[in-house]
Scaffold this motif. Structure first.
Motif, mmCIF file in Angstrom:
data_model
loop_
_atom_site.group_PDB
_atom_site.id
_atom_site.type_symbol
_atom_site.label_atom_id
_atom_site.label_comp_id
_atom_site.label_asym_id
_atom_site.label_seq_id
_atom_site.Cartn_x
_atom_site.Cartn_y
_atom_site.Cartn_z
ATOM 1 N N LYS A 1 0.856 -1.183 0.000
ATOM 2 C CA LYS A 1 0.000 0.000 0.000
ATOM 3 C C LYS A 1 0.897 1.241 0.000
ATOM 4 C CE LYS A 1 -4.084 -1.704 2.465
ATOM 5 N NZ LYS A 1 -4.914 -1.525 3.693
ATOM 6 N N PHE A 2 0.704 2.096 -0.977
ATOM 7 C CA PHE A 2 1.473 3.331 -1.048
ATOM 8 C C PHE A 2 0.600 4.485 -0.545
ATOM 9 C CE2 PHE A 2 3.573 0.571 -4.083
ATOM 10 C CZ PHE A 2 4.917 0.787 -3.793
ATOM 11 N N ILE A 3 1.067 5.151 0.498
ATOM 12 C CA ILE A 3 0.316 6.222 1.135
ATOM 13 C C ILE A 3 0.920 7.561 0.711
ATOM 14 C CG2 ILE A 3 -0.569 7.111 3.318
ATOM 15 C CD1 ILE A 3 -1.318 4.166 2.669
ATOM 16 N N VAL A 4 0.080 8.468 0.232
ATOM 17 C CA VAL A 4 0.545 9.777 -0.225
ATOM 18 C C VAL A 4 -0.150 10.862 0.604
ATOM 19 C CG1 VAL A 4 0.835 11.326 -2.194
ATOM 20 C CG2 VAL A 4 0.843 8.843 -2.555
ATOM 21 N N PRO A 5 0.463 11.301 1.712
ATOM 22 C CA PRO A 5 -0.130 12.406 2.479
ATOM 23 C C PRO A 5 -0.083 13.696 1.667
ATOM 24 C CG PRO A 5 1.593 11.261 3.738
ATOM 25 C CD PRO A 5 1.706 10.821 2.318
ATOM 26 N N GLU A 6 -1.128 14.495 1.762
ATOM 27 C CA GLU A 6 -1.118 15.768 1.040
ATOM 28 C C GLU A 6 -0.045 16.666 1.653
ATOM 29 O OE1 GLU A 6 -4.371 18.384 -1.249
ATOM 30 O OE2 GLU A 6 -4.848 17.950 0.840
ATOM 31 N N ASP B 1 -6.657 14.421 6.885
ATOM 32 C CA ASP B 1 -7.169 13.054 7.005
ATOM 33 C C ASP B 1 -6.364 12.280 8.049
ATOM 34 O OD1 ASP B 1 -9.138 13.328 5.167
ATOM 35 O OD2 ASP B 1 -8.110 12.316 3.524
ATOM 36 N N PRO B 2 -7.032 11.654 9.008
ATOM 37 C CA PRO B 2 -6.291 10.820 9.962
ATOM 38 C C PRO B 2 -5.880 9.504 9.305
ATOM 39 C CG PRO B 2 -8.639 10.678 10.407
ATOM 40 C CD PRO B 2 -8.473 11.667 9.281
ATOM 41 N N TYR B 3 -4.658 9.132 9.475
ATOM 42 C CA TYR B 3 -4.209 7.816 9.007
ATOM 43 C C TYR B 3 -3.258 7.296 10.072
ATOM 44 C CZ TYR B 3 -2.700 3.968 6.064
ATOM 45 O OH TYR B 3 -2.446 2.708 5.574
ATOM 46 N N ARG B 4 -3.804 6.492 10.945
ATOM 47 C CA ARG B 4 -3.064 6.010 12.111
ATOM 48 C C ARG B 4 -3.099 4.491 12.121
ATOM 49 N NH1 ARG B 4 -1.771 9.196 16.228
ATOM 50 N NH2 ARG B 4 -1.053 8.280 18.179
ATOM 51 N N ILE B 5 -1.952 3.871 12.378
ATOM 52 C CA ILE B 5 -1.915 2.427 12.490
ATOM 53 C C ILE B 5 -1.400 2.046 13.870
ATOM 54 C CG2 ILE B 5 -1.588 2.099 10.014
ATOM 55 C CD1 ILE B 5 1.330 1.574 10.526
ATOM 56 N N GLY B 6 -1.846 0.894 14.346
ATOM 57 C CA GLY B 6 -1.390 0.429 15.650
ATOM 58 C C GLY B 6 -2.287 0.815 16.803
ATOM 59 N N GLY B 7 -3.473 1.371 16.516
ATOM 60 C CA GLY B 7 -4.406 1.716 17.589
ATOM 61 C C GLY B 7 -4.331 3.175 17.979
ATOM 62 N N ASP B 8 -5.353 3.633 18.714
ATOM 63 C CA ASP B 8 -5.446 5.046 19.088
ATOM 64 C C ASP B 8 -4.462 5.435 20.181
ATOM 65 O OD1 ASP B 8 -7.472 5.417 17.262
ATOM 66 O OD2 ASP B 8 -9.071 5.011 18.709
ATOM 67 N N GLY C 1 -0.572 3.779 18.782
ATOM 68 C CA GLY C 1 -0.345 3.804 17.345
ATOM 69 C C GLY C 1 0.436 5.021 16.885
ATOM 70 N N ILE C 2 0.809 4.998 15.607
ATOM 71 C CA ILE C 2 1.612 6.047 14.997
ATOM 72 C C ILE C 2 0.842 6.636 13.810
ATOM 73 C CG2 ILE C 2 3.789 6.630 13.873
ATOM 74 C CD1 ILE C 2 4.205 5.747 16.723
ATOM 75 N N ALA C 3 0.760 7.968 13.756
ATOM 76 C CA ALA C 3 0.105 8.653 12.640
ATOM 77 C C ALA C 3 1.085 8.803 11.482
ATOM 78 C CB ALA C 3 -0.401 10.015 13.090
ATOM 79 N N LEU C 4 0.673 8.394 10.297
ATOM 80 C CA LEU C 4 1.516 8.461 9.105
ATOM 81 C C LEU C 4 0.961 9.408 8.051
ATOM 82 C CD1 LEU C 4 2.374 4.665 8.581
ATOM 83 C CD2 LEU C 4 3.746 6.402 9.746
ATOM 84 N N GLY C 5 -0.175 10.037 8.322
ATOM 85 C CA GLY C 5 -0.866 10.811 7.298
ATOM 86 C C GLY C 5 -0.561 12.291 7.288
ATOM 87 N N GLN C 6 0.291 12.767 8.188
ATOM 88 C CA GLN C 6 0.611 14.192 8.244
ATOM 89 C C GLN C 6 1.979 14.446 7.621
ATOM 90 O OE1 GLN C 6 -1.723 16.467 9.443
ATOM 91 N NE2 GLN C 6 -2.936 14.589 9.393
#
Length: 450
Positions: free
Chosen positions: A283-288, A351-358, A361-366
């Motif tokens: 999965k390729f994630i592209v944060p704005e 947009d929130p994009y967090r993996i590993g739980g609230d 977890g770690i946010a990767l979308g910013q």
């Protein structure tokens, strides 16, 4: 391997057994240990540490490389950032590995394209801080903070010869287990497993260093991440509002077609399709990112009215992004291609994009360009939020209290960086299944265009 202990602090036996296994697997010559203060001045090294046969205490400056020193800064173990304030005290000829019961990393500005770094080690002993005052019985805020942020870890320094070296900060979970690349160390044993995400340094298609691109592809092949994050995948040179009205800039790039928006978008589509086809399971994630937003700024400011070479392409994009909820870069790309690969996920700025739980977890979308309430983003504001993020934007890698900033994938000298000092460094971020993370720094053969 370089780590720290506190006076009076008990060894974390599981972490140490994992360190020994790591030492065996990688043929490490030495385990070097800084000694830091404990709770009280009369404490001595705990017997569980003093009797260890495999360690060597650092009692003076230790040179691990002609340009890298292990240096005891004499900072207190309870300091939240053991590297803070050292840039004004230490000679500028070297990078430094420092004692610290918290892992920190940052690059320092230097002349040219070879920045210095400060890195602290983490500890192999349990936390040993004053959390309750002897005299009053009151809770001690600084000790409580230090205990909460205490980290088990070490720096792995590898001299590769010919002036090249690798530095990696290994960090463990509270139980003393850790992962290094695809090696998972637990209970004194090592097994292989994949990683959660590879966060690439700001990509800037068109300005990406070909050597870094090649090494990044190899990393994806070897590490097998579930996700790959692209910060600033779009360079946006053709619509960069900072370049508008610059005659010499236009003359320099006129023959290179960098000023054509349509061509830049087509080049980016080609790059996206390459990665999507080569790694169909990723999965390729592209944060704005701020460079993506150049598209909106360019159109909103009506620069295209004075630029016939971009006018027709611009009016194709405008109706697609009138709705502020739409992602500008994605919509712009869909004007030059019918469909984007399904394994490329584009995110809006908030947009929130967090993996590993609230909680853990770690946010990767910013991306990191936006801070609190619309202010400019900075690690100083991020660390106060405890948001636990891995971001990009600054091109200067850093590990701070609650997160990490990756570096860049571009050349380290671009047209707008010439002159002055630079702390840019080629560095990606790696995120493991247990939500620990680290930096993968790279020194390419060419740091600027020839």
């Amino acid at each position: 391997m370089i780590t720290s202990i506190q006076m009076g602090a008990r060894l974390n036996k599981n972490f140490y057994s994992n360190m020994l296994k790591f030492k065996e697997e990688h043929g490490v010559d030495k385990i070097l240990v800084f000694v830091m203060n404990g709770k009280y001045v009369d404490e001595v090294i705990h017997p569980s540490v003093a009797s260890l046969p495999d360690i060597e205490f650092i009692d003076s400056t230790y040179r691990v490389h002609p340009k890298v020193l292990c240096y005891d800064t004499k900072v207190l173990a309870q300091n939240i950032n053991p590297t803070q304030g050292q840039e004004n005290k230490l000679p500028s000829e070297y990078s430094y590995i420092m004692p610290g019961t918290k892992r920190r990393y940052r690059t320092l500005p230097s002349i040219g394209t070879k920045p210095r770094f400060f890195a602290s080690t983490g500890a192999m002993t349990e936390a040993n801080y004053v959390t309750v005052a002897r005299s009053s019985g009151m809770r001690v805020k600084r000790g409580l903070q230090a205990k909460a942020q205490h980290q088990l870890g070490f720096v792995y320094f590898q001299d590769n010869g010919r002036g090249n070296f690798d530095v990696y900060q290994v960090i463990a979970d509270k139980g003393g287990n850790f992962q290094y690349l695809t090696e998972w160390y637990r209970g004194g044993r090592m097994i292989n497993r994949g990683i959660e995400a590879l966060v690439l340094g700001d990509w800037h298609t068109g300005d990406t260093n070909p050597e870094i691109r090649k090494r990044s592809i190899k990393m994806i092949e070897t590490l097998k991440p579930k996700r790959v994050v692209f910060h600033d995948i779009f360079d946006g040179y053709s619509v960069n509002h900072h370049k508008q009205g610059k005659l010499l800039e236009a003359l320099r790039t006129g023959n290179a077609q960098k000023h054509l928006l349509e061509e830049e978008l087509k080049k980016l589509v080609k790059e996206i399709e390459y990665f999507a086809n080569k790694f169909p399971k990723v999965k390729f994630i592209v944060p704005e990112s701020n460079h993506d937003v150049f598209i909106r700024t360019y159109l909103d400011s009506m620069y295209h009215h004075a630029q016939p070479h971009n006018y027709l392409q611009a009016i194709k994009i405008i109706p697609r992004i009138l709705d502020i909820k739409r992602i500008a870069l994605k919509e712009a790309l869909l004007t030059v291609t019918k469909k984007l690969p399904e394994n490329f996920i584009f995110l809006r700025e908030n947009d929130p994009y967090r993996i590993g739980g609230d909680v853990n977890g770690i946010a990767l979308g910013q991306h990191g360009h936006k801070g609190i309430n619309g202010a400019r983003g900075s690690y100083n504001s991020f660390k106060r939020t405890n948001a636990k993020m891995i971001t990009g934007h600054t091109h200067s890698p850093q590990i701070y209290e609650n997160g990490m900033i990756v570096g860049t994938s571009t050349y380290l000298e671009l047209d707008y960086t010439i002159g002055g000092l630079s702390s840019w460094l080629n560095a990606h971020g790696i995120l493991y299944p247990n939500m620990t993370y680290g930096l993968l720094t790279m020194i390419p053969n060419k740091t600027k265009r020839t």
